[in-house]
Design an enzyme around this catalytic site. Structure first.
Site, PDB file in Angstrom:
ATOM      1  CE  LYS A   5      75.756 -18.080  58.425  1.00 49.36           C
ATOM      2  NZ  LYS A   5      74.843 -17.506  59.438  1.00 49.36           N
ATOM      3  CB  SER A  21      76.110 -13.851  59.737  1.00 49.49           C
ATOM      4  OG  SER A  21      75.311 -14.911  60.218  1.00 49.49           O
ATOM      5  CB  SER A  26      72.163 -14.588  60.695  1.00 52.35           C
ATOM      6  OG  SER A  26      73.051 -13.660  61.193  1.00 52.35           O
TER       7      SER A  26
HETATM    8  N1  GLN Z   1      73.601  -9.683  63.440  1.00 58.14           N
HETATM    9  C1  GLN Z   1      73.484 -10.459  64.641  1.00 58.14           C
HETATM   10  C2  GLN Z   1      74.831 -10.633  65.281  1.00 58.14           C
HETATM   11  O1  GLN Z   1      75.790 -10.164  64.729  1.00 58.14           O
HETATM   12  C3  GLN Z   1      72.837 -11.770  64.363  1.00 58.14           C
HETATM   13  C4  GLN Z   1      73.781 -12.759  63.800  1.00 58.14           C
HETATM   14  C5  GLN Z   1      73.154 -14.093  63.580  1.00 58.14           C
HETATM   15  O2  GLN Z   1      71.941 -14.248  63.626  1.00 58.14           O
HETATM   16  N2  GLN Z   1      74.011 -15.069  63.380  1.00 58.14           N
HETATM   17  O3  GLN Z   1      74.953 -11.221  66.319  1.00 58.14           O
END
Ligand code: GLN
Length: 465
Positions: A75, A150, A174
């Protein structure tokens, strides 16, 4: 027919000379180039091929590491020396990392091949991968749908066989949510079980790096390699993985509050199906209660935005980022740099975070959310007095359509309803594919364990499935 069922088998085939790693890696590279999923921000063609040749030689002489020839995508929030580190943001489009994250050093030491960087929501903020400055990623199972976020690029890349496995980061879901949407396996380790050195900070008290893979064995193998204490991350933990006899029957708790939140009948059926599989395998399934679940989303977004607003202050056109010095004076430079470099969601979260940390509202929001965090953590401790592991769905539904939720932030935030509590409490949780909806899209279920119980989670799933 895949040439190997897991990374161990791949390593064995390499050792016996029955697999050409060069051909294998060029196959991945061709598929990455031909793919229209937009799951990669960059691919490392020549290095991957020369690493393939070097590792083939080592394998045949019996001196290759545990991840011999494993092709891994990373990532694009994790630093690799000499490579772009965009974090899905325009503000870092020309930034090249001067060093490796600890997880990268560990993968390379065990002879993995890092094939490229994967697309993601900007600074890991999002649940659909639609917040990337480099465009959205498509779900390989249905190109009109999101891959989740994400770490959407990592999940899509694994599901579409553009790599053997990938690394993601999980601050509120994410790794697990995109793993569920794309039908792959994803592990969010215990907070501090894996070094965060070289992971671009979103919300430092929540962030964890973890693997996404095609099966349980690979997930465990990669976790074993990347976990452990690291001098460069003082929060990383030396006390790893208390064990529990792996062949004893487990007690698995299903939280009432989560079941009450399930509206999709097919999802409920999948959960019940897993329950009966577990019972048939001799395990006990009981109901447990996590009474403060309803406050998790609100507490998470207050605390994560607060930490993000502080962490992202470093992108100021001086220390990092693409400087825009239109106008006059220093504050003008800060303003234009940050306004043009950050996307809408990131700017919104910086505003929200700054607001909840401001002196007039700190106690009303930040302190209150920190107290709720403690209550949620206590709920889990209480539940683990009567069960070994907790079972929940990973997400309330299967992958939604591109564009469906992007203008409805509350709906978008609610897709994390089953994942964020785990990060608030710092626990490990594994998402695995189990069942499908009426359209044939995969559901993910999630096993949550007490801190440092990753090995217990692996053995329970191996036992049950
Ligand atoms: N969807 C969550 C957020 O937008 C989690 C994101 C993540 O785990 N990086 O904060």
């Amino acid at each position: 027919m895949p040439l190997y069922s897991d990374l161990q088998e791949k390593a064995d085939l390499l050792k016996s000379g029955n697999l050409s790693l060069h051909e294998n890696v060029s196959g991945f590279l061709t598929r990455i180039n031909d793919s229209d999923l937009n799951s990669f921000t960059s691919a490392f063609e020549s290095e991957s091929l020369s690493r393939a040749d070097e590792i083939s030689r080592k394998s045949r002489s019996g001196s290759a590491g545990k991840l011999a020839g494993a092709v891994i995508a990373v990532k694009d929030v994790i630093a690799i020396e000499g490579k772009h580190l965009t974090c899905g943001s325009a503000i870092l489009k020309d930034y090249i990392s001067p060093y490796n994250a600890t997880v990268i050093d560990k993968l390379i030491r065990e002879d993995a091949i890092i094939i490229g960087k994967t697309n993601c929501d900007e600074f890991a903020m999002g649940s659909s991968n639609e917040n990337s400055a480099y465009g959205p990623v498509k779900n390989p199972l249905d190109h009109d749908r999101v891959p989740g976020g994400s770490s959407g690029g990592s999940a899509a890349a694994v599901a579409a066989d553009l790599c053997d496995a990938a690394l993601g980061s999980d601050t509120g879901g994410s790794i697990r949510q995109p793993a569920a949407f794309c039908g792959v396996w994803g592990l969010k380790p215990t907070y501090s079980a894996v070094s965060r050195y070289g992971l671009t900070a979103y919300a430092s008290s929540f962030d964890s790096i973890g693997p996404l893979a095609k099966n349980l064995n690979d997930l465990e193998l990669i976790f074993d390699v990347i976990s452990g204490y690291d001098d460069s991350d003082t929060t990383s933990n030396p006390e790893l993985r208390q064990n529990r006899p792996s062949d004893a029957p487990f007690t698995i708790g299903i939280p009432d509050e989560y079941v009450a939140g399930i509206q999709n009948k097919d999802l409920l059926a999948s959960l019940n199906e897993f329950r009966s599989v577990a019972e048939k395998a001799g395990h006990k399934v009981i109901s447990v209660s996590l009474p403060n679940t309803q406050y998790a989303i609100a507490a998470y977004y207050i605390l994560a935005c607060a930490e993000a607003s502080s962490n992202l202050s470093r992108y100021d056109g001086v220390r990092y980022s693409d400087r825009k010095s239109i106008g006059s004076g220093l504050s003008d430079m800060y303003l234009t740099t940050r306004e043009s470099g950050f996307g809408k969601e990131v700017r919104k979260r910086i505003l929200m975070g700054t607001y909840v940390l401001s002196s007039g509202y700190y106690d009303a929001y930040f302190t209150k959310a920190a107290k709720v965090r403690r209550l949620i953590s206590n709920d889990f401790s209480e539940a683990f007095r009567s069960c070994d592991l907790i079972l929940t769905p990973t997400t309330p539904d299967t992958a939604f359509k591109l564009g469906e939720k992007i203008n409805d932030p509350l709906q978008m935030y609610l897709s994390d309803i089953f994942t964020v509590s785990v990060n608030l409490a710092g626990l490990p949780a594994l998402s695995f594919p189990f069942g499908n909806d009426s359209k044939g899209l995969p559901f993910g279920l999630q096993i949550i364990g007490p801190a440092f119980s990753e090995k217990t989670i692996f053995s329970a799933l191996r036992n049950i499935l």
